[in-house]
Design an enzyme around this catalytic site. Sequence first.
Site, PDB file in Angstrom:
ATOM      1  CB  SER A 169       9.913  -4.700  32.079  1.00  0.00           C
ATOM      2  OG  SER A 169      11.305  -4.551  34.328  1.00  0.00           O
ATOM      3  CB  ALA A 229      20.089   1.186  35.742  1.00  0.00           C
ATOM      4  CB  ALA A 238      19.201  -3.887  33.096  1.00  0.00           C
ATOM      5  CD  GLU A 239      12.778  -1.185  36.464  1.00  0.00           C
ATOM      6  OE1 GLU A 239      12.534  -0.818  36.768  1.00  0.00           O
ATOM      7  OE2 GLU A 239      13.842  -0.139  36.891  1.00  0.00           O
ATOM      8  CB  SER A 240      13.974  -1.486  29.164  1.00  0.00           C
ATOM      9  OG  SER A 240      13.882  -0.017  29.034  1.00  0.00           O
TER      10      SER A 240
END
Length: 141
Positions: free
Chosen positions: A67, A59, A62-64
């Site tokens: 974003s 996760a 994925a967020e890195s």
Amino acid sequence: MALTKEAVLAQANAASKNTLMETLEIEIIDFGDNFLTARMPVNSRVYQPDGVLHGGATAALAESVGSFASHIFTNIEEKFVRGIEITANHLKSVTEGYVYAKATFLHKGRTTQLLDIRITDEQDNLVSICRLSTISLPRKK
């Protein structure tokens, strides 16, 4: 003079110094008009106690990448980007090698963005499917 793709990637990866991305060894490796791709090594740094890739590390990858994709497609002199919601469905375990995250825009609005992020292993097997919503907010002057 426009920067080369290699120069942009070098700048992007340099921006990760002293961040979670550096801790997890996340490296941005490619981008295009509607996507950004990064990779992360699978090793003891990102394991669950039983020796498989931790869903939280997935996760974070994925967020890195999502974003960062929103960030590079935003005028950062006027706005800043924040993640506002992430979902992750983990489909396959990984114990070694690299995982790759490709973030693709489903919606690229002026204020909100929605990204589809597919995490695959080195054999291109689907490991996780994630969705990330980001918001672009005006910088205070």
